[in-house]
Structure formats: C-alpha cells, structure tokens
Motif scaffolding. Structure first.
Motif, mmCIF file in Angstrom:
data_model
loop_
_atom_site.group_PDB
_atom_site.id
_atom_site.type_symbol
_atom_site.label_atom_id
_atom_site.label_comp_id
_atom_site.label_asym_id
_atom_site.label_seq_id
_atom_site.Cartn_x
_atom_site.Cartn_y
_atom_site.Cartn_z
ATOM 1 N N LYS A 1 137.729 -9.965 23.739
ATOM 2 C CA LYS A 1 137.376 -11.272 23.284
ATOM 3 C C LYS A 1 136.793 -11.270 22.003
ATOM 4 C CE LYS A 1 137.963 -14.071 26.744
ATOM 5 N NZ LYS A 1 138.945 -15.113 26.605
ATOM 6 N N GLU B 1 137.934 -13.356 18.574
ATOM 7 C CA GLU B 1 136.691 -14.162 17.864
ATOM 8 C C GLU B 1 136.764 -13.670 16.410
ATOM 9 O OE1 GLU B 1 135.137 -16.979 18.779
ATOM 10 O OE2 GLU B 1 136.424 -16.674 20.768
ATOM 11 N N LYS C 1 139.765 -15.486 14.772
ATOM 12 C CA LYS C 1 139.203 -16.666 14.479
ATOM 13 C C LYS C 1 138.427 -16.696 13.272
ATOM 14 C CE LYS C 1 139.556 -18.417 19.017
ATOM 15 N NZ LYS C 1 138.633 -18.856 20.408
ATOM 16 N N ARG D 1 136.154 -23.215 13.878
ATOM 17 C CA ARG D 1 135.006 -22.906 14.610
ATOM 18 C C ARG D 1 133.989 -22.088 13.751
ATOM 19 N NH1 ARG D 1 135.203 -19.573 19.969
ATOM 20 N NH2 ARG D 1 135.317 -21.582 20.766
ATOM 21 N N TYR D 2 134.470 -21.301 12.698
ATOM 22 C CA TYR D 2 133.678 -20.510 11.885
ATOM 23 C C TYR D 2 133.681 -20.877 10.471
ATOM 24 C CZ TYR D 2 133.354 -17.370 15.926
ATOM 25 O OH TYR D 2 133.309 -16.813 16.958
ATOM 26 N N ILE E 1 129.810 -14.474 15.561
ATOM 27 C CA ILE E 1 130.662 -14.142 16.683
ATOM 28 C C ILE E 1 129.653 -13.954 18.114
ATOM 29 C CG2 ILE E 1 132.176 -12.284 17.661
ATOM 30 C CD1 ILE E 1 133.241 -12.286 14.846
ATOM 31 N N THR F 1 128.808 -16.987 19.825
ATOM 32 C CA THR F 1 129.810 -17.777 20.585
ATOM 33 C C THR F 1 130.030 -17.036 21.729
ATOM 34 O OG1 THR F 1 131.065 -18.249 18.477
ATOM 35 C CG2 THR F 1 132.199 -17.965 20.436
#
Length: 157
Positions: A69, A73, A76, A83-84, A110, A113
């Motif tokens: 995970k 992130e 991403k 999102r970032y 991160i 999130t």
C-alpha cells in the motif's frame, strides 16, 4: 518534477541523511542483515516494535500488504496522481529543496492518506525510493503500470 527525480537518483547515504539519526542507524542494521535488500528492510521496519506490543497492522503477515500500500501511494505521488498534486506543488514552490524536506512532505502526505504518522513511515519511504534505484522515474512508473496490469489479468489486483 526535477526535485523528485533528484531524490530518486540520490545514493543511500544521502537518503538516509534525510531521516532522523536513530532511524538511519536502525535502517543500516536492517540493510546489513538483509544484504541491502531494501524491500525486506522496509518489512523489518514495519514489523519492528517493543517486546509485548502489537506490531504495525497487528499481524506480521500483514506487513507485506501494508508495504505494498505504501508502494502504491509512493507511485501515485511520483507518477503524477492528482491526489498528491498540492503536495508536489508545495515541494516545487518551496525554497527548501533539501532531501529531508522532500521526504518529510512525501511521508506526511502518504501517511495522511494511509492513517499513519509521517515520522513512522519516512524510513520506509526512503527504503522504497532506494529500491527504485537509478532507474528514471518514468521507466519505473511504466514498470508499475505493467505490474498492475499483469496482476489484474491473473485476478490478483
């Protein structure tokens, strides 16, 4: 973004200098015991804790899931997910271009999130960045897309 490309190309000592000294010493111990296996060292960090307490995530076999995970992130963040976007802008517009600052912004974003403290995941972020190695960010992003696509075709996604 040039700042993120630069951090990806930093060497191990430079990146370890971006986290607290006590964290860097623990990470170095993990790296020595794993023959510089960055992902296994990240798992060790996520499983570390005082005796008689639950490990992060509660169960040791869940560590790889949490590391994956974090990797998603990080992907991403590095590969342009919206999102970032604000966090990447924060890095781009800041006068502070130090690795410590950039790792701090990445870890806080991160961590937010995933519901984890940025200070706790900063060493894992450093280890994951080291695992990317000297590969160009674009090549790594493409490799991650292919990995997800392959996993999706096998029903593992």
């Amino acid at each position: 973004m040039e700042e993120l490309n630069n951090i990806i190309q930093a060497d191990q000592e430079q990146l370890l200098g971006s986290i607290d000294d006590y964290q860097a010493e623990i990470v170095k111990t993990f790296l020595q015991s794993t023959s510089n296996d960055y992902l296994q060292s990240a798992d060790y960090w996520l499983n570390a804790g005082p005796a008689n307490t639950a490990k992060f995530g509660g169960e040791p076999n869940k560590t790889k899931i949490y590391r994956d995970k974090l990797l998603e992130e990080l992907e991403k963040f590095l590969c342009g997910n919206e999102r970032y976007e604000e966090d990447r802008k924060k890095i781009a517009t800041s006068g502070d271009k130090s690795q410590k600052y950039i790792i701090g912004v990445m870890s806080a974003a991160i961590g937010k999130t995933l519901g984890a403290a940025g200070a706790f995941i900063a060493p894992v972020i450093v280890l994951l960045i080291l695992s990317i190695g000297k590969m160009a960010v674009n090549a790594w992003c493409e490799m991650r897309k292919e990995t997800r696509s392959t996993a999706g075709n096998s029903g593992l996604a």
